[in-house]
Design an enzyme around this catalytic site. Structure first.
Site, short mmCIF file in Angstrom:
data_model
loop_
_atom_site.label_atom_id
_atom_site.label_comp_id
_atom_site.label_asym_id
_atom_site.label_seq_id
_atom_site.Cartn_x
_atom_site.Cartn_y
_atom_site.Cartn_z
N GLY A 94 0.82 -1.21 0.00
CA GLY A 94 0.00 0.00 0.00
C GLY A 94 0.85 1.26 0.00
N ASP A 95 1.89 1.28 0.83
CA ASP A 95 2.82 2.41 0.85
C ASP A 95 3.50 2.57 -0.50
OD1 ASP A 95 2.56 3.41 3.49
OD2 ASP A 95 3.74 1.74 4.26
#
Length: 387
Positions: free
Chosen positions: A167-168
């Site tokens: 996600g990052d």
């Protein structure tokens, strides 16, 4: 040699991974990235182990090709320095929650008045609008709320997070993509703009065939482990000494696989005649294939299947990946000389450019390494800097 965005100045006040990953990508492409951190403490990942000569490995991973300065944005003097920097900048990147940047008086309306050409990028957990906007956002939280964890793992395992901070990383990639598009558009309009993305938005954007399946059927996709729901055989299979990934969904490749495995009779077996047949009977098919694969090692089968033009590959551990001749030849493992940690290993550049290639021009900086240099560039005197 000029890089693609040489001459672009980026002011980076982000911490952790999504924002620093975005600005690292910009730095790799030639931007001058000035990373601003809190005095004494700095980016939280500086204190996150494992460590190399006292330097946090996670920080080193995401902060090459940057200059570092310390600045206390909670003071008038610190904010004044930032405003002067904004007047010289092309891009500003932050990952505060919406109300924090408003409280600090560093939101887009403030900066737009100082520099109308500025591209202001906000990265957050859930976006700048909506009921979840002010929530703290971390990778695993976003993985769970995006639906990604619900389709990862095996039916019996329960929801499983992806083994990296996907996600990052995706938010960092999408934000860099948006910044580059805004820089290109500015060449036509002469104006900057506000852009934003979030961990949640990025993960939703890459749900891919799982979202497509839901849109088409209205049914919630289940966890499939290492199988692929749309075709078969496609997934991980056991061999004599380990596992192998095989992807042979297309009819011609399926028939070639049967012949290579010595399972020619499966071509005429009505259970496996078409892709839908093979998907319907994938468990029976997998058992037959694994029974044959058990006669040889993974390495032997990889050689045989690749020789026949069948997509396949072993499943490597991280140490095997970064000692692999192909990975090394692709320059996906690089080294840089760090000020205190010495020679450090870094992941290479995934995009190769023939005329303007990326390179490591600055190893990850130590805290405040370039503060004086940057302040002198803003015409502060040595006396002012010392004070």
């Amino acid at each position: 040699m000029q890089k693609p965005i040489s001459g672009t100045r980026v002011i980076d006040v982000t911490t952790a991974l999504s924002g620093p990953y975005c600005t690292m990508l910009l730095g790799d492409m030639g931007a001058e990235v000035i990373k601003i951190e809190e005095p004494e403490t700095g980016d939280a990942l500086r204190k996150s182990g494992p460590f190399i000569s006292g330097e946090g490995a996670y920080f080193l991973y995401g902060n090459r090709n940057k200059k570092a300065m310390t600045l206390n944005l909670k003071t008038d003097a610190g904010r004044e320095i930032l405003l002067r920097l904004i007047g010289t900048a092309d891009v500003f990147v932050e990952n505060f929650r919406p109300r924090v940047k408003t409280r600090l008086k560093i939101d887009y309306p403030v900066f737009e008045k100082i520099n109308p050409r500025l591209i202001y990028c906000s990265i957050s957990g859930f976006g700048q609008t909506g009921p979840w906007a002010e929530r703290a956002g971390f990778d695993q939280i976003a993985q769970g709320m995006s639906g990604l964890m619900s389709v990862t793992g095996f039916p019996e395992s329960g929801p499983t997070r992806v083994g990296v901070a996907i996600g990052d990383s995706v938010a960092g990639i999408f934000s860099a993509y948006g910044i580059l598009a805004a820089l290109l558009e500015r060449e036509r309009s002469g104006s900057g703009q506000f852009i934003e993305t979030s961990l949640l938005d990025g993960l939703l954007a890459v749900l891919g065939f799982q979202a497509a399946r839901y849109f088409a059927t209205g049914k919630t996709p289940p966890r499939q482990g290492n199988d692929y729901t749309a075709t078969a055989p496609y997934g991980m299979f056991k061999t004599k000494d380990g596992n192998i990934n095989i992807a042979s969904g297309r009819q011609r490749m399926w028939e070639t696989l049967c012949r290579t495995l010595g399972l020619d009779d499966l071509i005429e077996d009505p259970r496996f005649a078409t892709v839908p047949d093979r998907v319907r009977n994938k468990d029976a098919l997998k058992a037959i294939i694994e029974d044959r694969l058990a006669s040889k090692t993974t390495e032997q089968w990889v050689e045989a299947l690749n020789g026949a033009g069948i997509a396949c590959g072993p499943i490597y551990a991280i140490d095997q990946v970064f000692n692999n001749p192909h990975v090394l030849e692709r320059e996906m493992l690089l080294e840089a000389a760090h000020l205190t940690a010495g020679r450090i290993k870094m992941i290479g550049f995934p995009v190769k450019m023939s005329r303007t290639p990326c390179s490591i021009d600055h190893a990850p900086p130590v805290l405040g390494q370039h503060t004086r240099e940057i302040l002198r560039g803003l015409d502060y005197s040595d006396e002012e800097i010392a004070r």
